[in-house]
Design a protein around this motif. Structure first.
Motif, PDB file in Angstrom:
ATOM      1  N   ASP A 130       0.833  -1.207   0.000  1.00  0.00           N
ATOM      2  CA  ASP A 130       0.000   0.000   0.000  1.00  0.00           C
ATOM      3  C   ASP A 130       0.867   1.256   0.000  1.00  0.00           C
TER       4      ASP A 130
ATOM      5  N   GLU B 169      -9.234   6.832   4.725  1.00  0.00           N
ATOM      6  CA  GLU B 169      -9.364   6.130   3.449  1.00  0.00           C
ATOM      7  C   GLU B 169      -8.383   4.960   3.337  1.00  0.00           C
TER       8      GLU B 169
ATOM      9  N   LYS C  44      -9.618   1.099   2.496  1.00  0.00           N
ATOM     10  CA  LYS C  44      -9.137   0.280   1.379  1.00  0.00           C
ATOM     11  C   LYS C  44      -8.599  -1.057   1.879  1.00  0.00           C
TER      12      LYS C  44
ATOM     13  N   LYS D 103     -10.120  -4.849   0.994  1.00  0.00           N
ATOM     14  CA  LYS D 103      -9.296  -5.968   0.513  1.00  0.00           C
ATOM     15  C   LYS D 103      -9.474  -7.193   1.402  1.00  0.00           C
TER      16      LYS D 103
END
Length: 1045
Positions: A118, A864, A868, A872
């Motif tokens: 990430d 955010e 995310k 996932k």
């Protein structure tokens, strides 16, 4: 081998009878399983590989308890079978532990890979981090800024404002500390007391409060029941410069059984009560200091510092309720202790948890990592070998995050506490190292007569045939991990050492060995047997009693005899006694495991040894005692560098770490929050409150925008804050416009527009029942309303709805049920991530959101980046049993809010338990509170310091509601945050038969039994009967003393 005399006895016995076993071909289980059996070979090959010595020793005692050779051979065979069986069990345990470690390693590596993916920007060499950098976790260098402090083994401190600390367990007082009285009153108690005292004397620190438990038990001294004790500064000149309430204080908070002193393992159910009591103290103190030094504005703590796991848990909750930075010192860590106990093989994981409540302790330490800005350790070894065991700390990921923060690159909502190595300090100004010797002291003359010797000297010297010989001094509790038995054995077996030196063992205080704990008495008895075995009478001193004030005199005596101080512990987290000994001019011999390595690196005043190597210990002691030049060199080195471990040096480094934290504190204007029950409050006060809220929110958001970039918060998080600011500004503007047209109405309806009504209630009822359906919630609500109908009409009783539902779900429920928004004074929504009040007027919105509450819970919210990662994860959760590849966890955009991500669970039984969800988040450095709710059909992920119980504490801080006048209604079970609703100063009513369907799933999602953290015999908790009526509910409230009969 040399250090285990009983093992030699084993071998001798086996060698004596071994041939007989072979010649007579005796049958046994081992012979049948292995054919011809050689006890000697088996013992050497299988036993001398590190199996648990205490179990083997018990077997040996049984083997020795024989008289005839025939019986002895049989018992020896049984002993060997016992050894074999232990070996088999141990190998099985080791295999299970290896599997657990392999699984954990895989999960951590996966979490690290996903987090790194990430944060995909290539940082080149910068990614490796800078271990010596001064950048805070907020990406700022703040050395010049110094706020107020608080800590648990929590202390609370207040600088120019305030500072604070906390230590919950043990017996704590400023003078004559009973160190060694029990395992809870050890060196960490002295460390925290002296730290509080030293901080109170530092420039810029106005006040330090050390919060602990008030104990008024008949078996402890009365001083532990005193609510307040001032810690007098060591420097008398400081008293002239002190303000009215400045300095350092021990504040004792009453919680738990009032007339019992209980060990720390049994304090967990009472921690919420301590948190509430500490919160009340902080609020009261903030007002007092505000009047004295704050120009009428409250003075909040600069920081809250938790010491040990229980205080770390408390400090995290206080930090969240007050919006104040937190620091943490573990002292001794649960995961490390768990590993050590599992390796011993004597107890299973379940037995360990039953005895030590170890899983609750570990969860408290994980929460402390989540909430702390700085974790303070004594040594680097503590970070590398102990903290790395935790889900919430990864040294590799920590370097990556720190490097990104330093470069101003987004970390996508990931946070890691900053580890700071700060060795404990010591007060040296009163210490004068001994320069004389025993002969010079005893001779004297008429012009310079000798001063009377301290009483403790005669208590020690009466043991010795020749008290002038150098003294080897050991000062430790009779605990197996202190390794005193190996020390005595090394001394007994080394004849040159016995001829050159005496040995003094200061092993705490005792009246009767039989009254000591089994562990301590076992060590002490072993020491006495070794003294007898090696005929060490006249060479070893072991006085029964000493005072804390005697300790400096004991060091002086050892130095006067040109002796040596030794700490042979198997592992020593730091070793404060080594610093004390060096300050008195004593060379040291210390274990090479743990903190002594760092101390020796700085002082270079002795030798390090392997604590398992008996010969190494004897050689090091003999070398220092026999070589006078080496002794003098080590003494001088220690005295030359000892100032590096002084309290002023420690406090300077400590305060610089606090200054590196971004200041946080409650941000509303309290000038308008005067008397909570004032009838003179005008309608204009309400609007002024709202105007101040909008202005302060704007100021807060402006001040946080830069920090958001440096902390790695995403652009989406900034947009959310901007929208929040715009909304509250327009909201405030609209209310001011309406104000002009409603002044006449205001005079007639002044009581109805006061903001908020919650401030005027004498009692508050919180409905926190996690019902399976809305119809069941409505039925309970109507019963509770009916039970207090009279008080409800009078306005003396108010209501709060606390639920996992969103406001978008609550509003339709109220309308369809015929309820009004004003029937409740506050709405705690989305599992505690949102807080609403009913609107001031009937115009416009029905509810007003408390944006200040968001400023409290925003800490470390991943925004955010967190969303995310959760999406996932949700996509990867499958129903493995059915073989269906479709995800069973899905994000609900409709139910999610800015501070709560809600996921629907299609098959609750196939979803990983909540403890695994939290582990996954911690492995990726995401700090959040995950909660299963709505009968396990939803997963709410909210900020780490947000919860329904924390929202109640916020209302206490914000509006001054009395938690003791608050009652929470809950079912027999509920969401996974259920336990937090039942503890503390507030009262609780458990509705039997309500929410009982979730019981099995609830307990399967826990790391520890509910009984570890919830005491159902608490007088503040009562149970209402199944299918209770409104009359039963009123009866329960009357029993709790909240309503008049």
């Amino acid at each position: 081998m040399a250090g285990n005399d009983w093992i030699n006895s084993y071998l001798e016995a086996i060698l004596d009878v071994g041939p007989a076993l072979d010649d007579k071909k005796k049958s046994s289980l081992l012979l049948r399983e292995r054919g011809r059996f050689s006890p000697t070979r088996y013992f050497v090959e299988e036993v001398i590989t590190g199996f648990d010595e205490s179990d083997l020793y018990r077997s040996w005692v049984k083997a020795q308890a024989t008289r005839s050779p025939q019986e002895r051979n049989t018992r020896l065979e049984n002993m060997c079978w016992r050894i074999w069986n232990l070996a088999r069990q141990k190998k099985q345990l080791e295999g299970e532990e290896a599997q657990r470690n392999a699984k954990r390693h895989f999960e951590r590596e996966r979490g690290r890979r996903e987090a790194t993916a990430d944060m995909s920007e290539d940082l080149s060499e910068g990614e490796k981090g800078d271990p010596a950098g001064d950048v805070s976790v907020h990406g700022e260098s703040n050395r010049a800024r110094l706020p107020r402090i608080s800590s648990v083994e929590t202390m609370e401190a207040w600088a120019s404002q305030q500072r604070g600390k906390k230590i919950i367990h043990g017996l704590i007082r400023g003078e004559n500390m009973e160190l060694g009285r029990d395992s809870d009153t050890g060196g960490q108690v002295k460390y925290v007391v002296e730290l509080a005292r030293a901080l109170g004397s530092m420039p810029g620190v106005y006040r330090v409060d050390l919060l602990t438990r008030q104990v008024s038990a008949p078996d402890v001294d009365w001083s532990y029941g005193e609510p307040t004790e001032m810690l007098a500064p060591r420097n008398p000149e400081m008293t002239d410069e002190m303000g009215e309430s400045s300095g350092s204080y021990i504040i004792r908070i009453p919680f738990g059984p009032r007339d019992k002193y209980i060990p720390k393992e049994h304090l967990w159910p009472h921690i919420p009560e301590f948190v509430d009591g500490a919160l009340n103290h902080v609020i009261q103190m903030s007002k007092v200091l505000g009047e004295q030094i704050g120009n009428g504005q409250p003075v909040w703590p600069s920081a809250i510092h938790g010491h040990y796991a229980d205080a770390g848990d408390s400090a995290a909750l206080l930090s969240g309720a007050l919006n104040v930075p937190m620091l943490f010192t573990g002292h001794s860590l649960g995961r490390d202790k768990l590993e050590q106990l599992l390796k011993q093989g004597r107890l299973t994981r379940e037995e360990i948890n039953t005895t030590y409540k170890i899983m609750r302790r570990i969860e408290a330490e994980e929460l402390s990592l989540d909430a702390s800005e700085v974790v303070i350790t004594s040594t680097r070894q503590e970070i590398d070998e102990q903290w790395r065991l935790y889900d919430g700390f990864d040294p590799i990921l920590e370097k990556k995050i720190r490097a990104r923060i330093k470069r101003g690159v987004s970390c996508y909502g990931r946070y890691m506490p900053r580890m700071a190595v700060i060795p404990p300090g010591m007060e040296f100004h009163h210490i004068t190292p001994e320069d004389g010797d025993m002969d010079g002291e005893m001779e004297g003359n008429e012009d310079h007569p000798t001063t009377p010797d301290p009483h403790i000297w005669s208590e020690i010297m009466r043991f010795f045939n020749n008290p002038r010989k150098p003294m080897i001094l050991a000062l430790a509790r009779p605990d197996p991990k202190k390794n005193i038995i190996t020390l005595v054995t090394a001394f007994g077996e080394c004849r040159p050492l016995r001829e050159l030196a005496n040995l003094t063992l200061i092993m705490g205080n005792r009246d009767d060995i039989d009254e000591m704990s089994s562990t301590n008495s076992s060590v002490l008895l072993s020491v006495l047997k070794l003294i007898d075995k090696y005929d060490l009478y006249g060479l070893v001193a072991y006085p029964k009693h000493h005072k804390q004030s005697d300790v400096p005199d004991i060091y002086r005596l050892a130095a006067k005899t040109k002796g040596v101080f030794i700490n042979p512990a198997f592992i020593e987290p730091f070793g404060l006694t080594l610093i004390e000994a060096a300050a008195h001019g004593l060379p040291i011999v210390a274990t090479k495991n743990g903190g002594p390595v760092d101390i020796h690196r700085v002082l270079d005043n002795g030798l390090l040894v392997d604590p398992h190597d008996q010969q190494s210990i004897a050689d090091a002691l003999l070398k220092l005692v026999a070589d006078k030049q080496l002794w003098s060199r080590c003494r001088q080195n220690g005295l030359k560098n000892i100032h590096l471990f002084s309290w002023p040096e420690h406090c300077k480094t400590y305060l610089s770490r606090i200054a590196s934290c971004k200041p946080r504190h409650p941000q509303w204007q309290r000038s308008d929050d005067t008397d909570e029950n004032s009838d003179s409050e005008s309608p204009g006060d309400s609007f002024r409150d709202i105007h101040d809220l909008s202005l302060n929110l704007k100021f807060s958001l402006d001040g946080e925008k830069n920090e958001g970039n440096e902390n790695g918060t995403s652009t989406g998080s900034e947009d959310r804050k901007n929208k929040l600011e715009d909304a509250v500004m327009s909201w405030s503007k609209g209310l001011k416009d309406r104000k002009a047209g409603s002044v006449d109405k205001a005079d007639q309806n002044a009581a109805s527009v006061k903001y908020p009504a919650i401030r005027r209630r004498k009692c508050l009822i919180v409905l926190a029942v996690d019902c399976d359906s809305l119809s069941e919630l409505l039925d309970i609500t109507q019963k509770v309303f009916s039970s207090v109908e009279k008080e409800r009409k009078e306005g003396s009783v108010g209501f709060i709805l606390s639920t996992s539902l969103t406001m978008s779900e609550i509003h339709p429920f109220l309308i369809s049920s015929g309820l009004s928004a004003s029937d409740f004074d506050a709405y705690i929504c989305s599992s505690g991530s949102d807080l609403y009040y009913p609107s001031l007027t009937s115009e416009g919105r029905s509810f007003l959101i408390d944006f200040y509450y968001h400023s409290h819970v925003d800490y470390r919210w991943g925004g955010e980046g967190l969303r995310k990662t959760l999406v996932k994860w949700a996509a990867s959760v499958m129903d493995k049993k059915s073989g269906n590849e479709e995800p069973i966890v899905a994000l609900s955009e409709k139910l999610s809010t800015d501070y709560c991500y809600t996921f629907r669970l299609e098959k609750p039984g196939s979803v990983p338990p909540i403890k695994d969800v939290r582990k996954m988040l911690r492995f990726q450095a995401l700090r959040a509170n995950a909660i299963f709710c709505q009968n396990w059909t939803r997963l709410n992920v909210i900020p780490v310091l947000a919860s329904r119980c924390q929202a109640l504490r916020y209302l206490n801080v914000r509006w001054g509601i009395d938690l003791s006048k608050l009652v929470v209604f809950a079912g027999e079970c509920g969401d996974t945050d259920y336990e937090g609703l039942l503890g503390g100063l507030h009262k609780s009513v458990i509705l039997k038969g309500v929410c009982s369907n979730a019981n099995n799933q609830f307990h399967a999602n826990r790391n520890y039994p509910l009984s570890d953290v919830l005491s159902l015999d608490n007088p503040n908790i009562i149970q209402a009967p199944e299918n209770c009526s409104s009359g039963d509910i009123r009866y329960s409230l009357e029993n709790l003393g909240l309503l008049k009969e």
